[in-house]
Design a protein around this motif. Structure first.
Motif, short mmCIF file in Angstrom:
data_model
loop_
_atom_site.label_atom_id
_atom_site.label_comp_id
_atom_site.label_asym_id
_atom_site.label_seq_id
_atom_site.Cartn_x
_atom_site.Cartn_y
_atom_site.Cartn_z
N TYR A 88 32.90 -7.87 49.18
CA TYR A 88 32.15 -7.81 47.92
C TYR A 88 33.14 -8.06 46.78
O TYR A 88 34.16 -7.38 46.69
N ARG A 142 25.11 -1.60 44.67
CA ARG A 142 24.52 -2.76 45.36
C ARG A 142 24.55 -2.56 46.88
O ARG A 142 23.58 -2.84 47.58
N GLU A 165 21.87 -0.09 47.81
CA GLU A 165 20.54 -0.71 47.76
C GLU A 165 20.31 -1.61 48.98
O GLU A 165 19.23 -1.60 49.57
N GLU A 166 21.32 -2.38 49.37
CA GLU A 166 21.21 -3.22 50.56
C GLU A 166 20.99 -2.38 51.81
O GLU A 166 20.20 -2.74 52.68
N THR A 167 21.71 -1.27 51.89
CA THR A 167 21.61 -0.39 53.05
C THR A 167 20.21 0.20 53.16
O THR A 167 19.62 0.21 54.24
N ALA A 173 17.79 -2.49 54.28
CA ALA A 173 17.97 -2.92 55.67
C ALA A 173 17.69 -1.82 56.68
O ALA A 173 17.13 -2.08 57.74
N TYR A 217 26.04 0.76 58.11
CA TYR A 217 25.53 -0.54 57.69
C TYR A 217 26.65 -1.56 57.59
O TYR A 217 26.54 -2.68 58.11
#
Length: 103
Positions: free
Chosen positions: A8, A81, A84-86, A89, A98
């Motif tokens: 990232y 971020r 939020e992705e975790t 998903a 994750y």
């Protein structure tokens, strides 16, 4: 020093390859922050001033770098971020699990 394959990178980081090179060479004067996996089983991620990684302890015990940011606030944004992705998903906030899926 190991880097996450899907590193990232904050939007404010002007030259990520140069910053990564400096991190790998253990440069002392790096004006940036790194996000790492926590070695502590109770925490998930940690934010460090990149220059700290030149210290003897971090040379002998290198952290696993997940992200790089130009300033602290940007590092916090990156962690947000990732969270939020975790959640999207997995439906939970187990960030380490994750991220380890892509290691």
């Amino acid at each position: 020093m190991d880097m996450y394959p899907r590193l990232y990178v904050g939007e404010s980081v002007k030259n990520p390859n140069k910053l990564i090179h400096k991190l790998q060479k253990h440069a002392k004067r790096i004006d940036a922050y790194v996000i790492t996996l926590s070695k502590n089983p109770y925490d998930q991620l940690e934010i460090y001033k990149a220059g700290y990684l030149s210290q003897k302890y971090y040379r002998e015990n290198p952290p696993y770098i997940i992200g790089i940011a130009a300033h602290y606030e940007e590092a916090v944004e990156i962690i947000t971020r990732i969270a939020e992705e975790t959640v999207a998903a997995r439906g939970d906030c187990r960030l380490k699990e994750y991220l380890k899926c892509y290691m």
